[in-house]
Design a protein around this motif. Structure first.
Motif, PDB file in Angstrom:
ATOM      1  N   ALA A 132       1.890  74.268  40.239  1.00  0.00           N
ATOM      2  CA  ALA A 132       1.847  75.385  41.181  1.00  0.00           C
ATOM      3  C   ALA A 132       0.525  75.467  41.928  1.00  0.00           C
ATOM      4  N   ALA A 133      -0.569  75.012  41.311  1.00  0.00           N
ATOM      5  CA  ALA A 133      -1.887  75.114  41.953  1.00  0.00           C
ATOM      6  C   ALA A 133      -2.365  73.803  42.553  1.00  0.00           C
ATOM      7  N   ALA A 134      -1.506  72.790  42.577  1.00  0.00           N
ATOM      8  CA  ALA A 134      -1.919  71.500  43.127  1.00  0.00           C
ATOM      9  C   ALA A 134      -2.061  71.587  44.643  1.00  0.00           C
ATOM     10  N   VAL A 135      -3.117  71.014  45.164  1.00  0.00           N
ATOM     11  CA  VAL A 135      -3.360  70.996  46.605  1.00  0.00           C
ATOM     12  C   VAL A 135      -3.200  69.565  47.101  1.00  0.00           C
ATOM     13  N   PRO A 136      -2.425  69.340  48.136  1.00  0.00           N
ATOM     14  CA  PRO A 136      -2.242  67.969  48.623  1.00  0.00           C
ATOM     15  C   PRO A 136      -3.515  67.442  49.265  1.00  0.00           C
ATOM     16  N   PRO A 137      -3.676  66.151  49.322  1.00  0.00           N
ATOM     17  CA  PRO A 137      -4.825  65.567  50.008  1.00  0.00           C
ATOM     18  C   PRO A 137      -4.660  65.760  51.514  1.00  0.00           C
ATOM     19  N   GLN A 138      -5.656  65.353  52.257  1.00  0.00           N
ATOM     20  CA  GLN A 138      -5.587  65.498  53.705  1.00  0.00           C
ATOM     21  C   GLN A 138      -4.353  64.785  54.258  1.00  0.00           C
ATOM     22  N   GLY A 139      -3.629  65.467  55.148  1.00  0.00           N
ATOM     23  CA  GLY A 139      -2.440  64.877  55.737  1.00  0.00           C
ATOM     24  C   GLY A 139      -1.445  65.933  56.170  1.00  0.00           C
ATOM     25  N   VAL A 140      -0.288  65.476  56.623  1.00  0.00           N
ATOM     26  CA  VAL A 140       0.799  66.356  57.038  1.00  0.00           C
ATOM     27  C   VAL A 140       1.997  66.063  56.143  1.00  0.00           C
ATOM     28  N   PHE A 141       2.619  67.109  55.594  1.00  0.00           N
ATOM     29  CA  PHE A 141       3.680  66.963  54.611  1.00  0.00           C
ATOM     30  C   PHE A 141       4.898  67.793  55.007  1.00  0.00           C
ATOM     31  N   PHE A 142       6.055  67.358  54.520  1.00  0.00           N
ATOM     32  CA  PHE A 142       7.296  68.100  54.747  1.00  0.00           C
ATOM     33  C   PHE A 142       7.954  68.379  53.409  1.00  0.00           C
ATOM     34  N   GLN A 143       8.445  69.604  53.267  1.00  0.00           N
ATOM     35  CA  GLN A 143       9.189  69.960  52.061  1.00  0.00           C
ATOM     36  C   GLN A 143      10.420  70.752  52.468  1.00  0.00           C
ATOM     37  N   ASN A 144      11.535  70.445  51.833  1.00  0.00           N
ATOM     38  CA  ASN A 144      12.760  71.213  52.066  1.00  0.00           C
ATOM     39  C   ASN A 144      13.241  71.799  50.747  1.00  0.00           C
ATOM     40  N   ASP A 145      13.432  73.107  50.753  1.00  0.00           N
ATOM     41  CA  ASP A 145      13.958  73.810  49.585  1.00  0.00           C
ATOM     42  C   ASP A 145      15.324  74.382  49.914  1.00  0.00           C
ATOM     43  N   LEU A 146      16.320  73.999  49.154  1.00  0.00           N
ATOM     44  CA  LEU A 146      17.630  74.624  49.245  1.00  0.00           C
ATOM     45  C   LEU A 146      17.694  75.678  48.154  1.00  0.00           C
ATOM     46  N   TYR A 147      17.856  76.930  48.560  1.00  0.00           N
ATOM     47  CA  TYR A 147      17.844  78.054  47.636  1.00  0.00           C
ATOM     48  C   TYR A 147      19.260  78.617  47.508  1.00  0.00           C
ATOM     49  N   VAL A 148      19.700  78.836  46.278  1.00  0.00           N
ATOM     50  CA  VAL A 148      21.039  79.371  46.024  1.00  0.00           C
ATOM     51  C   VAL A 148      20.912  80.540  45.055  1.00  0.00           C
ATOM     52  N   PHE A 149      21.562  81.649  45.377  1.00  0.00           N
ATOM     53  CA  PHE A 149      21.597  82.793  44.467  1.00  0.00           C
ATOM     54  C   PHE A 149      23.036  83.278  44.329  1.00  0.00           C
ATOM     55  N   HIS A 150      23.405  83.658  43.106  1.00  0.00           N
ATOM     56  CA  HIS A 150      24.745  84.190  42.882  1.00  0.00           C
ATOM     57  C   HIS A 150      24.690  85.273  41.818  1.00  0.00           C
ATOM     58  N   ALA A 151      25.246  86.440  42.146  1.00  0.00           N
ATOM     59  CA  ALA A 151      25.394  87.518  41.177  1.00  0.00           C
ATOM     60  C   ALA A 151      26.819  87.453  40.645  1.00  0.00           C
ATOM     61  N   ASP A 152      26.970  87.170  39.367  1.00  0.00           N
ATOM     62  CA  ASP A 152      28.313  86.938  38.837  1.00  0.00           C
ATOM     63  C   ASP A 152      29.022  88.215  38.395  1.00  0.00           C
ATOM     64  N   ARG A 153      28.399  89.354  38.588  1.00  0.00           N
ATOM     65  CA  ARG A 153      29.115  90.614  38.395  1.00  0.00           C
ATOM     66  C   ARG A 153      28.547  91.638  39.370  1.00  0.00           C
ATOM     67  N   SER A 154      29.344  92.627  39.716  1.00  0.00           N
ATOM     68  CA  SER A 154      28.943  93.594  40.719  1.00  0.00           C
ATOM     69  C   SER A 154      28.065  94.675  40.111  1.00  0.00           C
ATOM     70  N   SER A 155      27.345  95.379  40.985  1.00  0.00           N
ATOM     71  CA  SER A 155      26.481  96.473  40.556  1.00  0.00           C
ATOM     72  C   SER A 155      27.162  97.806  40.836  1.00  0.00           C
ATOM     73  N   SER A 156      27.251  98.648  39.821  1.00  0.00           N
ATOM     74  CA  SER A 156      27.809  99.981  40.017  1.00  0.00           C
ATOM     75  C   SER A 156      26.738 100.941  40.528  1.00  0.00           C
ATOM     76  N   ARG A 157      25.493 100.481  40.533  1.00  0.00           N
ATOM     77  CA  ARG A 157      24.379 101.291  41.016  1.00  0.00           C
ATOM     78  C   ARG A 157      24.359 101.259  42.539  1.00  0.00           C
ATOM     79  N   THR A 158      24.129 102.413  43.172  1.00  0.00           N
ATOM     80  CA  THR A 158      24.021 102.470  44.619  1.00  0.00           C
ATOM     81  C   THR A 158      22.739 101.793  45.076  1.00  0.00           C
ATOM     82  N   LEU A 159      22.853 100.911  46.074  1.00  0.00           N
ATOM     83  CA  LEU A 159      21.713 100.174  46.589  1.00  0.00           C
ATOM     84  C   LEU A 159      21.564 100.441  48.085  1.00  0.00           C
TER      85      LEU A 159
END
Length: 350
Positions: A69-96
């Motif tokens: 988490a604290a690693a710093v890349p050396p001098q240069g230009v970098f590309f990173q792609n993150d595919l993020y997925v979230f799923h709630a497998d049950r509903s919330s009865s609480r008002t949001l």
């Protein structure tokens, strides 16, 4: 946000070059916050997941950081792609509170892509390398609710596929022996596609700033990586809903072991808690402070395409102890990072 950037150089176990850019996107003075960089039903980077504060969602993408988490890349230009997925497998009865609506029996899933470009400059400040990143999330959530007060009535559902708020970050990274440390600042810029009154959005439609710090202890002989992140998110008001989300605290941790020069496995986790309540005329539910904890696993694999080192990592989290957020959430990240340009050793500036 908020980059999984490791380094272009020897693998922790020996002889493989790898790049890791933890943009733990949409985030930061540094790498990262892909959510930040954006994410979940109402997020925008480094984005984030779905659940506390307005829309039950925060700007910082929980779980976006991990090993190195604290690693710093050396001098240069970098590309990173993150595919993020979230799923709630049950509903919330609480008002949001959801984008100006009040929703009950709320269920959501989200699929967000977080492309990030990072420039690690030749400049140093107090012995720390200076780097900048930019993330533009796109994708969308799929949301349903059985009762909503607002533009909708009774049972309804909504989905979107659009562009979220860009996240710009800056970071300073120090390294000494086995220890690495970074300071990161990320800013959510509210210029994404925001649909007032809609249940499904990935834009936050508010300015937000996340300030975080990360540390990593990396034993290259044993192939052991121990990392942690702590950060605070400060939120502006959403002018479309007159809602100001309170200040948010987030913690992340990871322990990873290299089983070979290319392959590693580990455990990861995070904790989120609002430390001040929501406010504004749109905050009809009052403080609505949220909290959640999650634990999970991770696996990473490094390889080369031609001469280019490529780093991949998958992380899966399961949430529990949820309060004022969508319950039963499972979060996943698939990260791929590589260098676009790295100066030759003879031309590298120190």
């Amino acid at each position: 946000m908020p980059f999984d950037v490791g380094a272009v150089g020897p693998d922790p176990c020996g002889d493989v070059r790898m790049v890791r850019q933890q943009i733990s996107l949409g985030l930061s003075l540094g790498t990262w916050l892909c959510g930040v960089w954006a994410a979940a039903i109402g997020c925008g980077l480094p984005v984030q997941e779905a659940r506390a504060a307005e829309n039950g969602t925060g700007f910082y993408l929980l779980g976006s950081r991990g090993p190195l988490a604290a690693a710093v890349p050396p001098q240069g230009v970098f590309f990173q792609n993150d595919l993020y997925v979230f799923h709630a497998d049950r509903s919330s009865s609480r008002t949001l509170p959801v984008h100006g609506n009040l929703a009950t029996d709320f269920r959501s899933s989200a699929y967000i892509d977080l492309p990030t470009f990072l420039w690690s400059t030749p400049l140093t400040v107090g012995g720390a390398r200076l780097a900048f990143s930019a993330t533009i999330p796109f994708g969308g959530p799929d949301v349903s609710a059985s009762a909503v007060v607002g533009p909708y009535s009774s049972s309804t559902s909504d989905s979107a596929f659009t562009i979220g708020d860009p996240v710009f970050s800056g970071m300073l990274g120090w390294e000494s022996g086995r220890f690495r440390a970074t300071g990161i600042v990320s800013v959510n810029t509210p210029v994404g596609d925001y649909r007032k009154g809609a249940l499904a959005n990935i834009s936050f439609n508010r300015w937000a700033t996340d300030v975080s710090g990360a540390v990593t202890w990396l034993d290259t002989e044993r192939g052991l990586d121990l990392s942690g992140v702590i950060g605070v998110t400060f939120n502006g008001e959403n002018p479309a809903t007159d809602y100001r989300t309170g200040t948010e605290l987030h913690l992340e941790w990871a322990a990873s072991q290299y089983l070979s020069k290319d392959f590693s496995i580990g455990i990861v986790g995070y904790h989120y808690q609002q430390i001040s309540g929501d406010s504004g005329s749109g905050a009809v539910l009052g403080d609505f402070k949220g909290r959640v904890t999650a634990l999970g696993g991770t696996a990473g694999y490094n390889f080369q395409i031609g001469k280019a080192p490529v780093s991949t990592r998958i992380k899966v989290y399961r949430e529990f102890a949820v309060e004022n957020r969508v319950p039963g959430g499972t979060t996943g990240f698939l990260t791929v990072s590589l260098p676009l340009w790295v100066p030759q050793p003879s031309s590298t500036q120190h």
